[in-house]
Design a protein around this motif. Structure first.
Motif, PDB file in Angstrom:
ATOM      1  N   GLN A 104       8.051   5.105   6.821  1.00 25.44           N
ATOM      2  CA  GLN A 104       8.484   5.808   8.032  1.00 25.44           C
ATOM      3  C   GLN A 104       7.325   6.546   8.711  1.00 25.44           C
ATOM      4  OE1 GLN A 104       8.961   6.810   5.001  1.00 25.44           O
ATOM      5  NE2 GLN A 104       8.938   9.046   4.807  1.00 25.44           N
ATOM      6  N   ALA A 105       6.215   6.726   7.991  1.00 25.03           N
ATOM      7  CA  ALA A 105       5.040   7.373   8.582  1.00 25.03           C
ATOM      8  C   ALA A 105       4.335   6.405   9.538  1.00 25.03           C
ATOM      9  CB  ALA A 105       4.086   7.831   7.483  1.00 25.03           C
ATOM     10  N   GLU A 106       3.432   6.946  10.343  1.00 25.06           N
ATOM     11  CA  GLU A 106       2.654   6.129  11.279  1.00 25.06           C
ATOM     12  C   GLU A 106       1.177   6.208  10.920  1.00 25.06           C
ATOM     13  OE1 GLU A 106       3.429   6.697  15.515  1.00 25.06           O
ATOM     14  OE2 GLU A 106       5.106   8.000  14.952  1.00 25.06           O
TER      15      GLU A 106
ATOM     16  N   LEU B 195       1.399   4.184   3.681  1.00 25.80           N
ATOM     17  CA  LEU B 195       2.577   3.526   4.253  1.00 25.80           C
ATOM     18  C   LEU B 195       3.305   2.648   3.233  1.00 25.80           C
ATOM     19  CD1 LEU B 195       1.210   2.422   7.747  1.00 25.80           C
ATOM     20  CD2 LEU B 195       2.301   4.572   7.117  1.00 25.80           C
ATOM     21  N   ASN B 196       2.622   2.258   2.157  1.00 22.36           N
ATOM     22  CA  ASN B 196       3.267   1.433   1.135  1.00 22.36           C
ATOM     23  C   ASN B 196       4.438   2.156   0.491  1.00 22.36           C
ATOM     24  OD1 ASN B 196       1.366  -0.568   1.599  1.00 22.36           O
ATOM     25  ND2 ASN B 196       0.002   0.152  -0.031  1.00 22.36           N
TER      26      ASN B 196
ATOM     27  N   THR C 225      -5.716   7.808  11.775  1.00 21.98           N
ATOM     28  CA  THR C 225      -4.927   9.031  11.588  1.00 21.98           C
ATOM     29  C   THR C 225      -3.569   8.685  11.000  1.00 21.98           C
ATOM     30  OG1 THR C 225      -5.992  10.250  13.381  1.00 21.98           O
ATOM     31  CG2 THR C 225      -3.748  10.908  12.813  1.00 21.98           C
ATOM     32  N   LEU C 226      -3.171   9.484  10.008  1.00 20.28           N
ATOM     33  CA  LEU C 226      -1.848   9.356   9.394  1.00 20.28           C
ATOM     34  C   LEU C 226      -0.951  10.450   9.959  1.00 20.28           C
ATOM     35  CD1 LEU C 226      -0.350   7.748   7.143  1.00 20.28           C
ATOM     36  CD2 LEU C 226      -1.056   9.559   5.560  1.00 20.28           C
TER      37      LEU C 226
END
Length: 450
Positions: A296-298, A291-292, A264-265
């Motif tokens: 800051q996202a998970e 994420l590249n 999950t993003l």
């Protein structure tokens, strides 16, 4: 109602081990008590008995050669459930999880979904336990040609018009169409979801996702509210989820999550939908690659999901939009959504909420848009494609979009009005089941015992 309880037990006894089909039938039958008490003509004419029994069930062997020259064998299905309102219509799913129970539950749902559109469509579903993932284009082509070599004898532009579903996109539809044309020497609208070069409709790929957003917008309009600023939890990263997110963004909603088979993003400030579309549609990349560019996202891998749950539903959000697969919102997930203040659920996948999760949503007055109403935009646009093929016309994208918006608004109005008539205008699940049943049942009555 004892009659409906007996019917449900009969379905379970007659179709043993088909849990998904049992679940779909039970969800509908438990809604029908008010209309059956109001009008005993349905019981006297065995409408329910006929509705839960497919008109035709087709299972067949699909042999094909892989790239190493080895013979592979899969099982194909086409369940032609009801032609009361028009030619059979429903998608084909290629996925290892496909079995008779899954195809029957999808076909049963499709009957009522198609009825809700107001368009002249019966209901069907099909597919195979074939997994396109990891296969070469040549292997997929050979499988599709073998599949159609059997299926062609059961379908036709006025008989049964399959479309795509999970694992079946424009590439697969193109191969299926080519083989149908080769065998029959007919170039007609026997399949929908075709590439536009072969007679496909504008916006067919986007239609299911866009339609969910239009239905959700109608739900909020009924509450004098809008999507602007709403924080949305979305599962899935296929066409349905991607184009739903695109349209939600156009309505100024904030997309917090999406997911694929690996994880999950999540981004608290909102995801970059265009980047996700680029990664998935153009690069075929994994969500983790997001994420590249946005560190800051998970990204939460499946191995870290809560037990008996899906990570998507354990974040704070205003609206939950399950768009992955059946039964993806469990009892534990539903409780997490309620605890985190989610007040609206709009189902994008077919039957994505378990019965236990539904009970929790009802208990806590969660405003729920049922899948058979909310995700009907895809089949509606398939009917538009059938109309274009039959008249040898091509409609502009704006025309298709305007028609789609109107169909989704009509579905909401029909479902909401029926819910208000029998229960509460917020009980859209009951409204969808009764409204769909009523339209199919009336057509069956007019045709006699067939």
């Amino acid at each position: 109602m004892q009659y409906l309880e007996n019917m449900l037990q009969t379905v379970k006894d007659s179709n043993p081990h088909e849990q998904e089909f049992h679940q779909a039938v039970e969800e509908v039958l438990t809604s029908l008590t008010p209309i059956l008490k109001e009008n005993d003509v349905y019981q006297h004419n065995a409408i329910v008995e006929r509705l839960v029994e497919p008109e035709r069930q087709i299972m067949f062997r699909v042999p094909w050669l892989d790239d190493k020259g080895n013979v592979q064998v899969n099982r194909g299905f086409r369940i032609e459930f009801s032609s009361s309102l028009g030619p059979y219509k429903g998608g084909l799913r290629f996925h290892p999880s496909v079995n008779l129970s899954v195809v029957k539950f999808l076909g049963f749902e499709q009957v009522l979904k198609n009825a809700l559109t107001g368009l002249p469509l019966g209901g069907a579903k099909g597919g195979a336990d074939f997994d396109p993932k990891g296969k070469s284009d040549h292997e997929i082509m050979r499988f599709c040609h073998s599949f159609m070599t059997e299926l062609y004898r059961h379908i036709g532009a006025q008989t049964d018009v399959p479309a795509g579903d999970i694992g079946v996109g424009e590439r697969e539809i193109g191969y299926l169409f080519g083989q149908y044309k080769r065998i029959t020497n007919q170039y007609n609208g026997v399949l929908t979801g075709k590439p536009t070069l072969l007679g496909g409709s504008s916006l067919r790929v986007e239609a299911t996702g866009y339609g969910i957003a239009y239905f959700l917008s109608a739900m909020l309009d009924a509450k004098n509210d809008s999507l602007k600023g709403k924080r949305c939890l979305v599962s899935g990263a296929g066409n349905v989820a991607l184009y739903l997110m695109e349209k939600l963004s156009q309505f100024d909603a904030i997309i917090l999550t999406c997911s694929d088979s690996k994880g999950t993003l999540y981004c608290e400030d909102g995801l970059d939908v265009e980047l996700i579309k680029h990664l998935k549609k153009e690069q075929g990349a994994a969500l983790r690659d997001y994420l590249n560019e946005h560190p800051q996202a998970e990204y939460i891998p499946v191995s870290q999901y809560p037990k008996d749950g899906h990570q998507v539903w354990h974040f704070n959000g205003d609206i939950a939009l399950p768009c992955a697969t059946q039964n993806e919102i469990t009892k534990k997930d539903a409780q997490a959504l309620v605890d985190n203040g989610c007040k609206i659920v709009c189902e994008g996948a077919n039957m994505p909420t378990t019965a236990e999760a539904h009970a929790i949503f009802q208990k806590h007055d969660v405003y729920l848009g049922p899948s058979k109403a909310a995700n009907a935009g895809g089949v509606a646009t398939s009917q538009f494609e059938m109309a274009q093929n039959a008249s040898l016309q091509t409609w502009r994208p704006q025309q298709v979009d305007e028609k789609l918006q109107q169909v989704m608004k009509n579905i909401f109005d029909r479902v909401s009005a029926t819910a208000k008539r029998y229960s509460s205008e917020d009980d859209l699940s009951l409204g969808a089941n009764i409204a769909g049943f009523e339209r199919v049942a009336q057509a069956m009555l007019k045709q006699g015992v067939v």
